[in-house]
Design an enzyme around this catalytic site. Structure first.
Site, short mmCIF file in Angstrom:
data_model
loop_
_atom_site.label_atom_id
_atom_site.label_comp_id
_atom_site.label_asym_id
_atom_site.label_seq_id
_atom_site.Cartn_x
_atom_site.Cartn_y
_atom_site.Cartn_z
N LYS A 35 0.81 -1.23 0.00
CA LYS A 35 0.00 0.00 0.00
C LYS A 35 0.84 1.27 0.00
O LYS A 35 0.34 2.33 -0.35
CB LYS A 35 -0.97 0.00 1.18
CG LYS A 35 -2.03 -1.07 1.03
CD LYS A 35 -3.27 -0.80 1.83
CE LYS A 35 -4.34 -1.80 1.39
NZ LYS A 35 -5.57 -1.68 2.10
N LYS A 70 -4.98 -9.85 -6.11
CA LYS A 70 -6.14 -10.12 -5.27
C LYS A 70 -7.32 -9.22 -5.68
O LYS A 70 -7.12 -8.05 -5.98
CB LYS A 70 -5.75 -9.81 -3.82
CG LYS A 70 -6.77 -10.17 -2.78
CD LYS A 70 -6.36 -9.67 -1.39
CE LYS A 70 -6.71 -8.21 -1.19
NZ LYS A 70 -7.05 -7.84 0.20
N LYS A 129 -11.31 -4.23 -2.86
CA LYS A 129 -12.31 -3.16 -2.93
C LYS A 129 -11.67 -1.81 -3.21
O LYS A 129 -12.33 -0.89 -3.63
CB LYS A 129 -13.16 -3.11 -1.67
CG LYS A 129 -12.42 -2.90 -0.36
CD LYS A 129 -13.44 -2.69 0.77
CE LYS A 129 -13.19 -3.53 1.98
NZ LYS A 129 -11.97 -3.17 2.71
P1 ATP Z 1 -8.46 -3.07 0.72
O1 ATP Z 1 -8.22 -3.21 -0.73
O2 ATP Z 1 -9.10 -1.78 1.15
O3 ATP Z 1 -7.29 -3.48 1.56
P2 ATP Z 1 -9.83 -5.60 0.75
O4 ATP Z 1 -10.93 -5.76 -0.23
O5 ATP Z 1 -8.55 -6.26 0.50
O6 ATP Z 1 -9.62 -4.07 1.04
P3 ATP Z 1 -10.04 -6.00 3.60
O7 ATP Z 1 -10.86 -5.05 4.37
O8 ATP Z 1 -8.56 -5.86 3.67
O9 ATP Z 1 -10.49 -6.05 2.09
O10 ATP Z 1 -10.44 -7.47 3.99
C1 ATP Z 1 -11.54 -7.88 4.73
C2 ATP Z 1 -11.54 -9.39 4.82
O11 ATP Z 1 -11.83 -9.92 3.53
C3 ATP Z 1 -10.17 -9.96 5.22
O12 ATP Z 1 -10.37 -11.11 6.01
C4 ATP Z 1 -9.56 -10.31 3.92
O13 ATP Z 1 -8.59 -11.31 4.05
C5 ATP Z 1 -10.79 -10.77 3.13
N1 ATP Z 1 -10.57 -10.58 1.70
C6 ATP Z 1 -10.37 -9.39 1.07
N2 ATP Z 1 -10.20 -9.57 -0.25
C7 ATP Z 1 -10.29 -10.91 -0.44
C8 ATP Z 1 -10.18 -11.74 -1.59
N3 ATP Z 1 -9.94 -11.22 -2.78
N4 ATP Z 1 -10.34 -13.07 -1.44
C9 ATP Z 1 -10.58 -13.60 -0.24
N5 ATP Z 1 -10.68 -12.89 0.88
C10 ATP Z 1 -10.54 -11.56 0.80
#
Ligand code: ATP
Ligand code: LTN
Length: 327
Positions: free
Chosen positions: A111, A192, A195
């Protein structure tokens, strides 16, 4: 009864990755565990957020938790910022975490990569996450693959505290499912699904309307072969789509392979869009009902009270052990 705690940052609109990797498991675990599910709104501001956007993300995540099946009578559902013990414990643990361990966190590296200036909170983020977890002494922390390192660091910080000040914290285990813990982007299977991606075609939002879901799935990248076969090493794109399929239906990988044998990718993708729609549509309908009922703030107020009742005594005990005077 064993205890679980987890959370999702309110840093954007939730994706199908968040649902499959996190929320779906939260809902299952609340049946058999004492459950605490947080909205990590303090974590969300470690990257700059426009206030009106932050507020709408917080509301959306709260509504989606409940619309997905989290039950406020079974689980404690709360905003991190509404339980002041988190920020306070976060500071205490920031003094216990080492610079070197925080520097090794891949999320921080990803990040902050290429950014001219990065907020200090993005760096100390894992100490606040350790506070979120250790305050509740959970046995398990259900998370996607990317959060494993943060839970391991939580264990190290908890262990360090216990060694210095006497046993206080349970050291939790991460709970990561075998498949679905890392749903990849639809436009690039080496990244990955996230969001905070700037490319909407890379993710499916939990609130994307059916026609948008169909369009995104039909445009999802696939390899140049024809075979629907689960093999992440040589067919990462199709394997990712199959992982989504299996989590949105009750078919195994073998059953999906058999169903589309000799058919190429067309029918597979068409059906995949439909199983995703069938999974998300009922959640979207409950979301709308819940939103118009206005009951979400009562749920969050109840959760904040319950959470603070658990967290506060642990914070006070930690402060006492460290030598603070509780007046
Ligand atoms: P950001 O991009 O803002 O970091 P994110 O979409 O990666 O957001 P987080 O808030 O970091 O989401 O994650 C919330 C939960 O969802 C965590 O347990 C994370 O491991 C899970 N998660 C996020 N993205 C994925 C994905 N692509 N596949 C599986 N699990 C996910
Ligand atoms: N960093 C997590 C969100 C989070 C969390 C937690 C997860 C904040 N505190 C405590 C589990 C337990 C993420 O998903 N990005």
């Amino acid at each position: 009864m064993k205890k679980v705690l987890s959370g999702i940052q309110t840093s954007g609109r939730l994706t199908l990755g968040n649902y499959i990797g996190a929320i779906k498991n939260f809902v299952e675990l609340q049946e058999t565990h004492e459950s605490y599910y947080m909205l990590a709104d303090l974590h969300a501001i470690t990257v700059q957020q426009e206030p009106a956007a932050l507020r709408s993300y917080i509301e959306e995540v709260a509504l989606l938790y409940v619309a997905s099946g989290l039950d406020p009578d079974r689980s404690t559902i709360f905003l991190q910022s509404s339980v002041p013990s988190h920020a306070e414990m976060g500071w205490l643990l920031t003094t216990i975490a080492y610079l070197g361990e925080l520097e090794r966190m891949t999320q921080f590296k990803d990040k902050s990569f290429g950014k001219e200036s990065v907020g200090a909170g993005l760096f100390t983020y894992p100490a606040l996450q350790a506070a979120d977890i250790l305050l509740y002494n959970p046995d398990l922390v259900p998370i996607g693959e990317d959060q494993k390192q943060h839970v391991e660091l939580t264990r190290d910080i908890g262990h360090r505290f216990n060694t210095r000040y006497g046993e206080l914290f349970t050291l939790p285990e991460p709970l990561i499912q075998k498949t679905g813990a890392r749903i990849m982007s639809l436009d690039d299977a080496s990244k990955k699904m996230s969001k905070s991606s700037p490319t909407p075609a890379s993710y499916i939002l939990m609130l994307d309307p059916p026609e948008v879901i169909r369009k995104k799935v039909s445009r999802a990248v696939t390899d140049s072969g024809r075979e629907v076969k689960y093999d992440p090493a040589t067919k990462p794109e199709i394997s990712n789509l199959m992982t989504i399929y299996t989590h949105c239906s009750n078919l195994t990988f073998a059953e999906i392979e058999a169903k589309y044998e000799g058919q190429g990718y067309g029918n597979f993708k068409k059906d995949l869009a439909e199983v995703i729609v069938a999974t998300l549509l009922p959640i979207q309908q409950r979301y709308e009902e819940l939103r118009s009922s206005g009951s979400i703030y009562d749920i969050l107020r109840k959760g904040a009270k319950e959470a603070e009742a658990v967290a506060r005594p642990v914070l006070l005990e930690a402060k006492k052990r460290m030598g603070f005077i509780n007046l």
